[in-house]
Design a protein around this motif. Sequence first.
Motif, mmCIF file in Angstrom:
data_model
loop_
_atom_site.group_PDB
_atom_site.id
_atom_site.type_symbol
_atom_site.label_atom_id
_atom_site.label_comp_id
_atom_site.label_asym_id
_atom_site.label_seq_id
_atom_site.Cartn_x
_atom_site.Cartn_y
_atom_site.Cartn_z
ATOM 1 N N TYR A 58 0.857 -1.187 0.000
ATOM 2 C CA TYR A 58 0.000 0.000 0.000
ATOM 3 C C TYR A 58 0.894 1.238 0.000
ATOM 4 O O TYR A 58 1.470 1.597 1.028
ATOM 5 C CB TYR A 58 -0.897 0.027 1.238
ATOM 6 C CG TYR A 58 -1.986 -1.019 1.257
ATOM 7 C CD1 TYR A 58 -3.180 -0.802 0.569
ATOM 8 C CD2 TYR A 58 -1.823 -2.198 1.974
ATOM 9 C CE1 TYR A 58 -4.186 -1.758 0.596
ATOM 10 C CE2 TYR A 58 -2.826 -3.161 2.005
ATOM 11 C CZ TYR A 58 -4.007 -2.929 1.320
ATOM 12 O OH TYR A 58 -5.004 -3.865 1.349
ATOM 13 N N VAL A 59 1.027 1.880 -1.160
ATOM 14 C CA VAL A 59 2.002 2.961 -1.307
ATOM 15 C C VAL A 59 1.722 4.113 -0.335
ATOM 16 O O VAL A 59 2.623 4.693 0.259
ATOM 17 C CB VAL A 59 2.028 3.474 -2.761
ATOM 18 C CG1 VAL A 59 3.019 4.621 -2.898
ATOM 19 C CG2 VAL A 59 2.416 2.340 -3.695
ATOM 20 N N LEU A 60 0.435 4.428 -0.169
ATOM 21 C CA LEU A 60 0.101 5.528 0.740
ATOM 22 C C LEU A 60 -0.595 5.012 2.006
ATOM 23 O O LEU A 60 -1.219 5.770 2.733
ATOM 24 C CB LEU A 60 -0.787 6.558 0.031
ATOM 25 C CG LEU A 60 -0.101 7.358 -1.092
ATOM 26 C CD1 LEU A 60 -1.074 8.304 -1.754
ATOM 27 C CD2 LEU A 60 1.104 8.131 -0.562
ATOM 28 N N GLY A 61 -0.509 3.709 2.263
ATOM 29 C CA GLY A 61 -1.118 3.153 3.467
ATOM 30 C C GLY A 61 -2.610 2.898 3.292
ATOM 31 O O GLY A 61 -3.150 2.995 2.194
ATOM 32 N N THR A 62 -3.266 2.563 4.418
ATOM 33 C CA THR A 62 -4.706 2.301 4.367
ATOM 34 C C THR A 62 -5.421 3.151 5.406
ATOM 35 O O THR A 62 -4.803 3.663 6.334
ATOM 36 C CB THR A 62 -5.010 0.820 4.667
ATOM 37 O OG1 THR A 62 -4.484 0.511 5.962
ATOM 38 C CG2 THR A 62 -4.401 -0.097 3.634
ATOM 39 N N ASP A 63 -6.749 3.262 5.242
ATOM 40 C CA ASP A 63 -7.518 4.055 6.200
ATOM 41 C C ASP A 63 -8.112 3.158 7.294
ATOM 42 O O ASP A 63 -7.716 2.003 7.450
ATOM 43 C CB ASP A 63 -8.595 4.880 5.472
ATOM 44 C CG ASP A 63 -9.692 4.011 4.880
ATOM 45 O OD1 ASP A 63 -9.650 2.781 5.072
ATOM 46 O OD2 ASP A 63 -10.596 4.579 4.242
ATOM 47 N N GLY A 64 -9.071 3.689 8.038
ATOM 48 C CA GLY A 64 -9.603 3.006 9.217
ATOM 49 C C GLY A 64 -10.264 1.665 8.940
ATOM 50 O O GLY A 64 -10.374 0.832 9.843
ATOM 51 N N VAL A 65 -10.738 1.444 7.699
ATOM 52 C CA VAL A 65 -11.314 0.135 7.399
ATOM 53 C C VAL A 65 -10.465 -0.603 6.369
ATOM 54 O O VAL A 65 -10.933 -1.503 5.694
ATOM 55 C CB VAL A 65 -12.780 0.262 6.898
ATOM 56 C CG1 VAL A 65 -13.701 0.595 8.058
ATOM 57 C CG2 VAL A 65 -12.901 1.301 5.813
ATOM 58 N N GLY A 66 -9.196 -0.181 6.249
ATOM 59 C CA GLY A 66 -8.265 -0.895 5.397
ATOM 60 C C GLY A 66 -8.425 -0.640 3.909
ATOM 61 O O GLY A 66 -7.994 -1.441 3.097
ATOM 62 N N ARG A 67 -9.032 0.468 3.534
ATOM 63 C CA ARG A 67 -9.134 0.785 2.103
ATOM 64 C C ARG A 67 -7.843 1.449 1.641
ATOM 65 O O ARG A 67 -7.203 2.184 2.413
ATOM 66 C CB ARG A 67 -10.328 1.710 1.846
ATOM 67 C CG ARG A 67 -11.658 1.010 2.069
ATOM 68 C CD ARG A 67 -12.817 1.950 1.898
ATOM 69 N NE ARG A 67 -12.791 3.024 2.886
ATOM 70 C CZ ARG A 67 -13.865 3.764 3.191
ATOM 71 N NH1 ARG A 67 -15.009 3.564 2.589
ATOM 72 N NH2 ARG A 67 -13.777 4.728 4.088
ATOM 73 N N ASP A 68 -7.473 1.179 0.385
ATOM 74 C CA ASP A 68 -6.210 1.683 -0.152
ATOM 75 C C ASP A 68 -6.273 3.200 -0.339
ATOM 76 O O ASP A 68 -7.083 3.714 -1.102
ATOM 77 C CB ASP A 68 -5.937 0.993 -1.499
ATOM 78 C CG ASP A 68 -4.604 1.417 -2.085
ATOM 79 O OD1 ASP A 68 -3.767 1.932 -1.311
ATOM 80 O OD2 ASP A 68 -4.406 1.234 -3.299
ATOM 81 N N MET A 69 -5.392 3.919 0.366
ATOM 82 C CA MET A 69 -5.424 5.383 0.327
ATOM 83 C C MET A 69 -5.071 5.921 -1.059
ATOM 84 O O MET A 69 -5.666 6.886 -1.534
ATOM 85 C CB MET A 69 -4.445 5.964 1.352
ATOM 86 C CG MET A 69 -4.785 5.622 2.774
ATOM 87 S SD MET A 69 -5.969 6.780 3.460
ATOM 88 C CE MET A 69 -4.907 8.142 3.809
ATOM 89 N N LEU A 70 -4.058 5.292 -1.695
ATOM 90 C CA LEU A 70 -3.637 5.763 -3.019
ATOM 91 C C LEU A 70 -4.817 5.720 -3.981
ATOM 92 O O LEU A 70 -5.115 6.686 -4.678
ATOM 93 C CB LEU A 70 -2.484 4.906 -3.554
ATOM 94 C CG LEU A 70 -2.072 5.229 -4.993
ATOM 95 C CD1 LEU A 70 -1.421 6.596 -5.058
ATOM 96 C CD2 LEU A 70 -1.139 4.174 -5.550
ATOM 97 N N SER A 71 -5.506 4.581 -3.974
ATOM 98 C CA SER A 71 -6.629 4.412 -4.880
ATOM 99 C C SER A 71 -7.740 5.414 -4.564
ATOM 100 O O SER A 71 -8.361 5.989 -5.461
ATOM 101 C CB SER A 71 -7.143 2.983 -4.765
ATOM 102 O OG SER A 71 -8.384 2.886 -5.389
ATOM 103 N N ARG A 72 -7.995 5.650 -3.271
ATOM 104 C CA ARG A 72 -9.047 6.600 -2.899
ATOM 105 C C ARG A 72 -8.669 8.020 -3.301
ATOM 106 O O ARG A 72 -9.517 8.804 -3.697
ATOM 107 C CB ARG A 72 -9.348 6.514 -1.405
ATOM 108 C CG ARG A 72 -10.073 5.237 -1.042
ATOM 109 C CD ARG A 72 -10.449 5.154 0.418
ATOM 110 N NE ARG A 72 -11.482 6.091 0.824
ATOM 111 C CZ ARG A 72 -12.780 5.969 0.519
ATOM 112 N NH1 ARG A 72 -13.183 4.956 -0.211
ATOM 113 N NH2 ARG A 72 -13.645 6.843 0.952
ATOM 114 N N ILE A 73 -7.364 8.328 -3.206
ATOM 115 C CA ILE A 73 -6.930 9.667 -3.610
ATOM 116 C C ILE A 73 -7.095 9.850 -5.110
ATOM 117 O O ILE A 73 -7.585 10.874 -5.587
ATOM 118 C CB ILE A 73 -5.480 9.931 -3.145
ATOM 119 C CG1 ILE A 73 -5.505 10.283 -1.663
ATOM 120 C CG2 ILE A 73 -4.825 11.039 -3.965
ATOM 121 C CD1 ILE A 73 -4.186 10.504 -1.038
ATOM 122 N N VAL A 74 -6.716 8.809 -5.859
ATOM 123 C CA VAL A 74 -6.839 8.886 -7.316
ATOM 124 C C VAL A 74 -8.311 9.031 -7.719
ATOM 125 O O VAL A 74 -8.671 9.868 -8.540
ATOM 126 C CB VAL A 74 -6.206 7.640 -7.972
ATOM 127 C CG1 VAL A 74 -6.617 7.534 -9.428
ATOM 128 C CG2 VAL A 74 -4.697 7.714 -7.857
#
Lengths: 299, 322
Positions: free
Chosen positions: A77-93
């Motif tokens: 996970y390049v940018l880590g994960t959030d509170g429920v383990g969702r991929d931060m990079l993907s959410r940012i994109v």
Amino acid sequence: MVALVRNLLRLPPAADAGSQQDMVRPWWARVGILFWLCVGWLLLIGLSAIFADVLPIRDPLTTNLDGQFLMPFTDGYVLGTDGVGRDMLSRIVHGARISMLLAFTAPFLSLLAGLALGMSAGYFRGRVDAAVGIFTDSILAFPNIVGVMVVLFFLGATLPVMILALAFFGIPAEVRVARANTILFAEREFVLAARAQGASHLRIMVRELLPNVIVPMLSLVLFGMSIVIIIEGGLAFLGVGFPPPTPSWGKMIADGFEEIARAPQVTFVPAGVMFLTILSLNMIGDRLRALTDVKASAV
Amino acid sequence: MAYLRKRLFHLVPVFFLVTFASFMLVNLLPGDVVDAILADDDAAVINDPEIRRQIELELGLDKPLVVRYVVWLGDLMQGDLGRSYITRKKISDLLAQRIPVTFQLMVMSLGFALVIAVPLGVLSAFRSNTALDRWISAAAFGIVATPPFVTAILFIWFFAVVLKILPAAGHAPLFLGVWENLKYFMLPMLAIGLSEVPIFLRVLRVDMITTLQEDYIALAKAKGMSARYILFRHAFRPSSFTLVTVLGLQVGRLISGLVIAENIFALPGIGKLLIDSIDARDVLVVQAVVTFAAIAYVGINLTVDIIYAILDPRVNRRAAEA
């Protein structure tokens, strides 16, 4: 090293515009390396927003309850994960999509309306000017975040309403600059010449004034884009923007904020992305304004 | 007086347009107004013809739009904003409870912003185009690029989570002690105040640089007056006019900041009321808050015009000639 830092800090740029040496260098060298870094960042954000669906990244909505609050660069996970383990990079994109969509629509609509109103006010003066002034000051009486929020509340939180509301509350700034620039050119010889040849008001405004007025306004569109991103972020943060599943930078910051004591990076990663995007837009706008400023180039 | 008369001719139509727009908000609701007002009530209430007729009567929905606007504006001027159909409380009472908190936060933030921006603006004008000036400009550029809610979060994280010296959110009424009250205002004040600094700073810097090139400044220098005396006694007042005008125009931005800060820091002000009412779909309260904010904006700008006319008597002469 010192020279590099000084170059990076060369703000405001108008300071050294007009010097002899400066005139020789082409514009792309004059704007400095920071400008091109900003362009690069925006291209990165813009392109990843466009190609979000085909990029080799995880799904932005898939949760991973074994990997909550992962730090960046763990388990792929390049940018880590959030509170429920969702991929931060993907959410940012994916979150960039909504920001970019609004940023590439609303400010241009504001520009069109602002040009029409501002140029009429600056060209006709008198009563038209007064009426436009009353209209724009009335818009200013509704603070932009509050205005957009309330319009979304009363008319429903849909994308077209959001775009139109953002565009509407962006009009005053465009009007002010369009009017000021029109006044600057309205009495110049080429306009008088056109009038003497019997050109209509509309023709004078479109053919003679518009090309001169619109150039300095393009940097304003960039500032408008950053304001749109700030408003969208603020609304999403307050939970009055679009409904939850749509990833949005503001929403990510709001989600992370609830657990800021435990995992501050979940808040600071999207906040940093937002900061860099706004900074880039402002920086490019600032440099373009310096390049197109009539006073700075000293006619 | 010519200047103020001109401004009044401008602000009076603005006032009517703004109040009319706020009035129209409720009428723009998709579907039936009564349905929207009763949004969250149970079916028995929504279909009760008695209640529906009462709402229609209270809002005067049987009368033409213009008549309703005039009646609504008349009530508004007398401080009567009607009742919330959800909490059944008088809206004017709701506003009156919340205004002091918002007002205190607004004054504190503006004060903080000016305390930071004025010395820095004067300094960077005095030392324009030096390394110091560039550092200040760069810092201001960074602040502009940080949305107010991100600034607020940074402060909460740093002062409440890392240092643990200030509370992250909440409110204490004044009777619990001055510091007890103030400590809840510190972080929101810092957050809103800081995001106002760059604009004030930039405006003051530009005006100050222009003023410092005037002949009377050169004369004062030649007489051997100290830099500080020249800057604050000779140059500051004539350089502050744009700042004062901008102060009025920035009230809108400030209100946006207040709405965000009050919600992040859980301060029971007008901005918190707005978001709470949006969440509860309390249509009339939302309308009332918007109307109040817009009227406050017009009122503050009129005040700014008066201050401007006192600060710079030349504007009256110029307006009289025009």
